[in-house]
Design an enzyme around this catalytic site. Sequence first.
Site, PDB file in Angstrom:
ATOM      1  N   ASP A  35       0.839  -1.190   0.000  1.00 30.27           N
ATOM      2  CA  ASP A  35       0.000   0.000   0.000  1.00 30.27           C
ATOM      3  C   ASP A  35       0.881   1.250   0.000  1.00 30.27           C
ATOM      4  O   ASP A  35       2.106   1.176   0.009  1.00 30.27           O
ATOM      5  CB  ASP A  35      -0.883   0.023   1.251  1.00 30.27           C
ATOM      6  CG  ASP A  35      -2.031  -0.961   1.170  1.00 30.27           C
ATOM      7  OD1 ASP A  35      -2.330  -1.428   0.060  1.00 30.27           O
ATOM      8  OD2 ASP A  35      -2.625  -1.257   2.225  1.00 30.27           O
ATOM      9  N   LYS A  56      -3.750   2.871  -2.711  1.00 30.57           N
ATOM     10  CA  LYS A  56      -4.971   3.608  -3.016  1.00 30.57           C
ATOM     11  C   LYS A  56      -4.903   4.971  -2.357  1.00 30.57           C
ATOM     12  O   LYS A  56      -4.304   5.145  -1.305  1.00 30.57           O
ATOM     13  CB  LYS A  56      -6.206   2.849  -2.525  1.00 30.57           C
ATOM     14  CG  LYS A  56      -6.396   1.505  -3.208  1.00 30.57           C
ATOM     15  CD  LYS A  56      -7.695   0.859  -2.805  1.00 30.57           C
ATOM     16  CE  LYS A  56      -7.665   0.314  -1.402  1.00 30.57           C
ATOM     17  NZ  LYS A  56      -6.750  -0.832  -1.253  1.00 30.57           N
ATOM     18  N   MET A 171      -7.256   8.026   9.624  1.00 31.16           N
ATOM     19  CA  MET A 171      -7.607   8.449   8.261  1.00 31.16           C
ATOM     20  C   MET A 171      -8.755   9.452   8.282  1.00 31.16           C
ATOM     21  O   MET A 171      -9.642   9.398   7.433  1.00 31.16           O
ATOM     22  CB  MET A 171      -7.971   7.228   7.393  1.00 31.16           C
ATOM     23  CG  MET A 171      -6.868   6.189   7.315  1.00 31.16           C
ATOM     24  SD  MET A 171      -7.354   4.685   6.445  1.00 31.16           S
ATOM     25  CE  MET A 171      -8.493   3.942   7.634  1.00 31.16           C
TER      26      MET A 171
END
Length: 246
Positions: A35, A56, A171
């Site tokens: 990632d 992503k 996040m």
Amino acid sequence: MPGTVYLVGSGPGDPELLTVKAKRLLDESDVVLHDKLPGPAILEEIPESKREDVGKRAGGERTSQSEINERMVELAEDGNDVVRLKGGDPFVFGRGGEEMQYLAAHGVPFEVVPGVTSAVAAPAAADIPVTHRDHASSVSFVTGHEDPTKPESAVDWEALADTGGTIVVLMGVGRLPDYTRELRDAGVDPETPVALVEKGTRPGQRVATGTLDTIVDVRDEAGIEPPAVTVVGGVAGLWEDVEAGR
């Protein structure tokens, strides 16, 4: 014989916080699917020839989850031992559970390798304990980046407000105005301390503090950007006292 897929947590970004097992598997694996969240210092130690970036970004996928799932199976069926390298811990808002289910459904051998979650490590690296005898006997972990296809948020902010203790949001920098408002509407004192920890454990780590009422302006003035962790509760107020005494 198929290879094995290892769902590996890389920790919060500091390469010295990789587990011994994670480091060994990175060295021994044939392919590493990673990632964006593993720290650059960790990724730079992996030979480029066996690295595949499947990261992503918020607001748009570079590689869809279905493509990642299919690639893991494809590589393993070709006999490769694969490290699926994820930030933090693979089972803490990392979609590791979904990937495990997919591998199991396709008969691919797998193993989960836990990692140090940034939900605890980033505040700790910034001298903020998520629990404290005088301030918080419980801690709740919340994602600030839910599945965008959900018709509504699954996070019950009123229940979190009633629970008390520390709330750690991962996040969640972009949605900071939304959930701080939700918490105030749920009855949390607007003067409750809040801390933002940017790039916790990594070079460039920064901390910005305020209250539930002021933290959005603090974020904007400081230019805090992802990756960052939000800590809400009395423990966040300890940071300034501790730093002043250093």
